[in-house]
Design a protein around this motif. Structure first.
Motif, short mmCIF file in Angstrom:
data_model
loop_
_atom_site.label_atom_id
_atom_site.label_comp_id
_atom_site.label_asym_id
_atom_site.label_seq_id
_atom_site.Cartn_x
_atom_site.Cartn_y
_atom_site.Cartn_z
N UNK A 134 0.83 -1.21 0.00
CA UNK A 134 0.00 0.00 0.00
C UNK A 134 0.87 1.26 0.00
N UNK A 135 1.96 1.23 0.73
CA UNK A 135 2.87 2.39 0.77
C UNK A 135 3.49 2.64 -0.59
N UNK A 136 3.90 1.58 -1.28
CA UNK A 136 4.50 1.74 -2.60
C UNK A 136 3.47 2.26 -3.60
N UNK A 137 2.23 1.78 -3.49
CA UNK A 137 1.17 2.24 -4.37
C UNK A 137 0.91 3.73 -4.15
N UNK A 138 0.87 4.15 -2.89
CA UNK A 138 0.68 5.59 -2.59
C UNK A 138 1.83 6.42 -3.15
N UNK A 139 3.04 5.93 -3.02
CA UNK A 139 4.21 6.64 -3.54
C UNK A 139 4.13 6.76 -5.06
N UNK A 140 3.73 5.68 -5.73
CA UNK A 140 3.60 5.71 -7.18
C UNK A 140 2.52 6.69 -7.62
N UNK A 141 1.40 6.70 -6.92
CA UNK A 141 0.32 7.62 -7.26
C UNK A 141 0.74 9.07 -7.03
N UNK A 142 1.49 9.33 -5.96
CA UNK A 142 1.99 10.68 -5.69
C UNK A 142 2.94 11.12 -6.80
N UNK A 143 3.79 10.20 -7.25
CA UNK A 143 4.73 10.51 -8.33
C UNK A 143 3.95 10.84 -9.62
N UNK A 144 2.94 10.04 -9.91
CA UNK A 144 2.14 10.28 -11.11
C UNK A 144 1.44 11.63 -11.03
N UNK A 145 0.90 11.98 -9.86
CA UNK A 145 0.24 13.28 -9.68
C UNK A 145 1.24 14.42 -9.88
#
Length: 121
Positions: A10-21
């Motif tokens: 879940x932490x990696x997914x949040x980090x990836x989404x933040x990077x995409x944003x």
């Protein structure tokens, strides 16, 4: 136990989404994406020898798989397979319509800030 590499924490997914944003918020990224997917704008111009000027009969958007046209005044709209088909269908009533593609000028490019000039006469 088997670990599926396609499943992220879940932490990696949040980090990836933040990077995409963050990437999407960079100037020009979303504008470039939208410009690459935008429909083409066209006008249906009515040419009549009795008129002193040509008149725009309707405006349309050409998408990859269809065209959508709104007639002047918003009195009617239609969807058809292409802009050329719109000319044919709407010209059946005896109108002499011409398809004119709109090409925006560089000054109207999205994301570009136009400078105002003051003209004193």
């Amino acid at each position: 136990m088997t670990i599926d590499p396609r499943v992220q924490s879940e932490d990696q997914l949040r980090a990836d989404l933040a990077w995409l944003r963050d990437i999407q918020d960079m100037p020009g990224v979303l504008e470039t994406f939208v410009a690459g997917h935008a429909p083409r704008l066209f006008a249906l111009v009515e040419q009549d020898l009795g008129l002193l000027e040509d008149a725009v009969f309707g405006w349309g958007l050409q998408f990859d798989d269809h065209a959508f046209v709104v007639v002047r005044g918003g009195t009617s709209s239609m969807s058809c397979s292409s802009a050329d088909d719109a000319v044919t269908v709407l010209g059946v009533a005896g109108r002499n319509l011409r398809l004119v593609w709109h090409t925006p000028s560089a000054d109207s490019t999205p994301g570009r800030v136009l400078k105002r000039r003051r003209v004193i006469r």
